[in-house]
Motif scaffolding. Structure first.
Motif, short mmCIF file in Angstrom:
data_model
loop_
_atom_site.label_atom_id
_atom_site.label_comp_id
_atom_site.label_asym_id
_atom_site.label_seq_id
_atom_site.Cartn_x
_atom_site.Cartn_y
_atom_site.Cartn_z
N ALA A 1 13.25 23.99 -20.18
CA ALA A 1 13.36 23.93 -18.72
C ALA A 1 12.07 23.42 -18.08
O ALA A 1 12.12 22.69 -17.08
CB ALA A 1 13.70 25.31 -18.17
N VAL A 2 10.92 23.77 -18.66
CA VAL A 2 9.64 23.43 -18.03
C VAL A 2 9.07 22.12 -18.55
O VAL A 2 8.57 21.29 -17.78
CB VAL A 2 8.63 24.58 -18.24
N THR A 3 9.14 21.91 -19.85
CA THR A 3 8.48 20.74 -20.46
C THR A 3 9.46 19.67 -20.91
O THR A 3 9.05 18.56 -21.26
CB THR A 3 7.64 21.16 -21.67
N GLY A 4 10.75 20.00 -20.97
CA GLY A 4 11.73 19.04 -21.46
C GLY A 4 11.86 19.02 -22.97
O GLY A 4 12.53 18.13 -23.52
N GLU A 5 11.24 19.98 -23.67
CA GLU A 5 11.34 20.03 -25.13
C GLU A 5 12.81 20.15 -25.54
O GLU A 5 13.54 21.01 -25.02
CB GLU A 5 10.56 21.22 -25.67
N PRO A 6 13.27 19.32 -26.47
CA PRO A 6 14.67 19.42 -26.91
C PRO A 6 14.96 20.77 -27.58
O PRO A 6 14.10 21.32 -28.27
CB PRO A 6 14.81 18.27 -27.91
N VAL A 7 16.14 21.27 -27.34
CA VAL A 7 16.60 22.52 -27.95
C VAL A 7 17.82 22.22 -28.80
O VAL A 7 18.73 21.52 -28.36
CB VAL A 7 16.95 23.57 -26.87
N ASP A 8 17.83 22.74 -30.01
CA ASP A 8 19.00 22.59 -30.88
C ASP A 8 19.92 23.78 -30.66
O ASP A 8 19.60 24.91 -31.03
CB ASP A 8 18.56 22.52 -32.34
N GLY A 9 21.06 23.53 -30.04
CA GLY A 9 21.97 24.61 -29.69
C GLY A 9 22.51 25.37 -30.87
O GLY A 9 22.73 26.59 -30.79
N LEU A 10 22.76 24.68 -31.99
CA LEU A 10 23.28 25.37 -33.16
C LEU A 10 22.23 26.31 -33.74
O LEU A 10 22.55 27.45 -34.13
CB LEU A 10 23.71 24.35 -34.22
N ALA A 11 20.99 25.86 -33.80
CA ALA A 11 19.91 26.72 -34.30
C ALA A 11 19.75 27.95 -33.41
O ALA A 11 19.57 29.07 -33.90
CB ALA A 11 18.60 25.94 -34.37
N VAL A 12 19.81 27.75 -32.10
CA VAL A 12 19.70 28.88 -31.17
C VAL A 12 20.86 29.84 -31.36
O VAL A 12 20.68 31.06 -31.39
CB VAL A 12 19.65 28.38 -29.70
N ALA A 13 22.07 29.31 -31.49
CA ALA A 13 23.25 30.18 -31.66
C ALA A 13 23.11 31.06 -32.89
O ALA A 13 23.41 32.26 -32.84
CB ALA A 13 24.51 29.31 -31.75
N MET A 14 22.65 30.49 -34.00
CA MET A 14 22.49 31.27 -35.23
C MET A 14 21.38 32.30 -35.10
O MET A 14 21.55 33.47 -35.46
CB MET A 14 22.21 30.34 -36.41
N ALA A 15 20.22 31.86 -34.61
CA ALA A 15 19.07 32.76 -34.54
C ALA A 15 19.34 33.89 -33.55
O ALA A 15 19.03 35.06 -33.83
CB ALA A 15 17.82 31.99 -34.14
N ARG A 16 19.89 33.55 -32.40
CA ARG A 16 20.13 34.60 -31.40
C ARG A 16 21.22 35.56 -31.87
O ARG A 16 21.11 36.78 -31.66
CB ARG A 16 20.50 33.98 -30.06
N ALA A 17 22.24 35.04 -32.52
CA ALA A 17 23.29 35.92 -33.04
C ALA A 17 22.71 36.91 -34.06
O ALA A 17 23.10 38.08 -34.10
CB ALA A 17 24.40 35.09 -33.68
N ALA A 18 21.79 36.43 -34.89
CA ALA A 18 21.16 37.31 -35.87
C ALA A 18 20.47 38.47 -35.17
O ALA A 18 20.58 39.63 -35.59
CB ALA A 18 20.16 36.51 -36.71
N GLY A 19 19.72 38.16 -34.10
CA GLY A 19 19.04 39.22 -33.37
C GLY A 19 20.00 40.13 -32.63
O GLY A 19 19.84 41.37 -32.65
N GLU A 20 20.98 39.55 -31.98
CA GLU A 20 21.95 40.35 -31.21
C GLU A 20 22.73 41.30 -32.11
O GLU A 20 23.06 42.42 -31.71
CB GLU A 20 22.90 39.43 -30.46
N ASN A 21 23.04 40.86 -33.34
CA ASN A 21 23.78 41.73 -34.26
C ASN A 21 23.01 43.01 -34.56
O ASN A 21 23.60 44.08 -34.72
CB ASN A 21 24.08 40.98 -35.55
#
Length: 353
Positions: free
Chosen positions: A186-206
């Motif tokens: 949001a601030v710098t425009g760094e690309p985000v990989d949505g699939l990587a985020v989905a996996m990593a965040r799901a791991a934490g949320e579980n």
């Protein structure tokens, strides 16, 4: 309409179940990794060595190598030793230090590595990174991730509870790391990989939502799966971004500034994640992370980790130096020491309220 796909780097096999260790030889043969059993096995002087007697009859032609510690020197020595043999694979049998040393050694000699985890202290069992102590303190080295993962729940259940709890802290920190990545976008425009985020965040949320205790086999399974997902997320991203944000910067700073006093990695990043969420204004999420950390006996304040308020404040201020070029809430706020101290005091008050 063309269909676009991408290859996702991931382990060829993942075995998470009770009794998996006794099937190791068969697993390697079934996966066509080593039908003849010509493998090198790296073990520690602790849990790995104790399991050697149990495994040797099933791996009669394997060669065993003892790894002294989780240092760069030990990893290089292991690489030099296994280079003299002719092996199908290197099996890392032990905790995080042995697995990290084996991943580095295997990368140097061009062998696939299989992680056989005897505890679940952090996501190194599947990650494309080796954390090794060196003359300058502690370094992160990019390596190929393991080709296979074996977790025997019976063996993991016998590990010290502190190690299991630390793994939970490491998995929970994914939630904060992903938030930092999205902040950077949001601030710098760094690309985000949505699939990587989905996996990593799901791991934490579980782990955040799991009601089980450290003695619960289902919690151990969930934790093992979460750590594997974290490793795959890093492979997808091509970096540690989905699992390493301000939480890890704070932990690395504690390692650098107080190398002889640093606690378990998962203990440090768990606290770092809770505080980073607090800094981002995510007070409800910070409270949920604190609640889950506390339920597993993990530290939620600096003094519980063995550091004073001043030492923790200094570490948070120094933290951005540990990952130049990485943008997190720490770089975004760029707080002076006095403001960090005030923010931490506010965090402690929220934790104790």
């Amino acid at each position: 309409m063309p269909v676009l796909t991408r290859l996702v780097p991931s382990p060829v096999f993942v075995e998470i179940r009770a009794g998996a260790l006794d099937s190791l030889g068969g697993i390697l043969a079934d996966q066509r990794l080593s039908s003849g059993g010509r493998i090198a096995v790296a073990v520690s002087g602790g849990s790995g060595a104790r399991l050697r007697a149990r495994l040797e009859p099933a791996l009669p032609v394997a060669d065993w190598y003892r790894v002294a510690d989780g240092t760069l020197d030990a990893a290089v020595l292991l690489a030099d030793e296994i280079r003299r043999g002719h092996y199908d694979a290197l099996v890392a049998l032990g905790g995080g230090k042995i697995i990290d040393a084996a991943k580095y050694a295997a990368a140097r000699v061009g062998l696939p590595v299989v992680s056989v985890a005897t505890n679940l202290a952090h996501d190194g069992l599947c990650s494309p990174v080796s954390i090794l102590d060196n003359d300058a303190g502690r370094g992160s080295y990019g390596v190929p991730s393991p080709i296979g993962i074996v977790v025997d729940l019976d063996v993991v259940a016998e590990a010290p509870k502190r190690f299991v709890a630390a793994g939970i802290g490491d998995a929970l920190s994914n939630i904060s790391a992903c938030a930092d990545w999205e902040l950077s976008h949001a601030v710098t425009g760094e690309p985000v990989d949505g699939l990587a985020v989905a996996m990593a965040r799901a791991a934490g949320e579980n782990l955040l939502r799991h009601p089980g205790t450290l003695d619960d086999p289902d919690l151990l399974t969930t934790l093992a799966e979460a750590l594997v997902l974290s490793g795959i997320a890093m492979n997808i991203a091509g970096s540690t971004r989905p699992s390493s944000g301000a939480c890890h910067e704070i932990s690395h700073a504690l390692d650098v500034l107080h190398p002889k006093r640093s606690a378990q990695h998962g203990e440090q990043v768990g606290l770092g994640a809770a505080f980073a969420c607090h800094l981002r204004g995510e007070r409800e999420l910070s409270g949920l992370i604190v609640q889950r950390l506390r339920s597993h006996g993990l530290p939620v304040t600096a003094d519980q980790l063995g550091f004073t308020e001043a030492e923790f404040t200094e570490a948070v201020h120094y933290a951005p130096n540990t990952r130049p070029g990485r943008f997190t809430i720490l770089e975004h706020l760029d707080l002076p020491v006095t403001d960090i101290r005030d923010a931490y005091a506010d965090y402690v008050q929220a934790v104790n309220s």
